[in-house]
Scaffold this active site. Structure first.
Site, short mmCIF file in Angstrom:
data_model
loop_
_atom_site.label_atom_id
_atom_site.label_comp_id
_atom_site.label_asym_id
_atom_site.label_seq_id
_atom_site.Cartn_x
_atom_site.Cartn_y
_atom_site.Cartn_z
N GLU A 44 0.81 -1.21 0.00
CA GLU A 44 0.00 0.00 0.00
C GLU A 44 0.85 1.27 0.00
O GLU A 44 0.50 2.26 -0.64
CB GLU A 44 -0.89 -0.02 1.25
N ASP A 45 1.98 1.25 0.70
CA ASP A 45 2.74 2.48 0.94
C ASP A 45 4.14 2.54 0.35
O ASP A 45 4.85 3.53 0.56
CB ASP A 45 2.84 2.71 2.46
#
Length: 178
Positions: A63-64
């Site tokens: 996600e990051d």
């Protein structure tokens, strides 16, 4: 060699998150978060399953960071990939839609993913109790607690110890079971 695998996983996560910071006033190194989530699972949830602890360490990498699910699978196997995939939000969606989907999808996740989500929410809520992130109003903090309560409601029946800790926080913030 579970310990060596866990250390390899922590090292991978540390490299991926090396330049990231939390949004707290102290700008805490981001890696503290996934390590803290894994620690909550191990210490408070009494979880010893290697793949769940790996999933906790890696839960925000796709996600990051530039990490892909294929990369997770290649290095750590399909089970870990599946856990990470289940707890990863689709960043192409609007924030409110991602939040809505977390509530809707929580009851349908695997037990392993539910464990990671419970520990992640517990870590984040404790962080919010400790220190308000820069730019957050009291209303935004309260909204986060109320949203987290909805997500946790769909994860119940997974780990009594973690759920009890979450309930204590919810009650302290005026959010009750019901």
């Amino acid at each position: 060699m579970d310990l060596a695998v866990l250390v390899k996983t922590a090292n991978f996560a540390a490299k991926k998150h090396k330049d990231q910071r939390r949004k707290d006033v102290s700008k805490t190194p981001y890696i503290n978060h996934p390590i803290g989530v894994a620690n909550i699972l191990s210490e408070e949830g009494c979880i010893t399953e290697l793949e769940v602890l790996q999933g906790a360490l890696l839960h925000d990498t796709v996600e990051d960071t530039d990490t892909t699910l294929d990369e997770i699978e290649e290095i750590f196997g399909k089970t870990v990939r599946d856990i990470v995939a289940e707890v990863t939000d689709d960043k192409s969606l609007a924030k409110q839609e991602r939040k809505r989907l977390q509530v809707v999808n929580a009851p349908h996740k695997s037990r392993q993913a539910k464990l990671v989500k419970l520990a992640d929410k517990l870590y984040n809520l404790r962080d919010l109790c400790r220190e308000t992130p820069e730019g957050w109003t009291a209303e935004r903090v309260q909204e986060y607690f109320e949203w987290a309560y909805q997500v946790v409601s769909g994860l119940r029946g997974t780990n009594e110890a973690l759920e009890k800790q979450l309930d204590e926080i919810f009650i302290s913030k005026g959010i009750h079971k019901g």
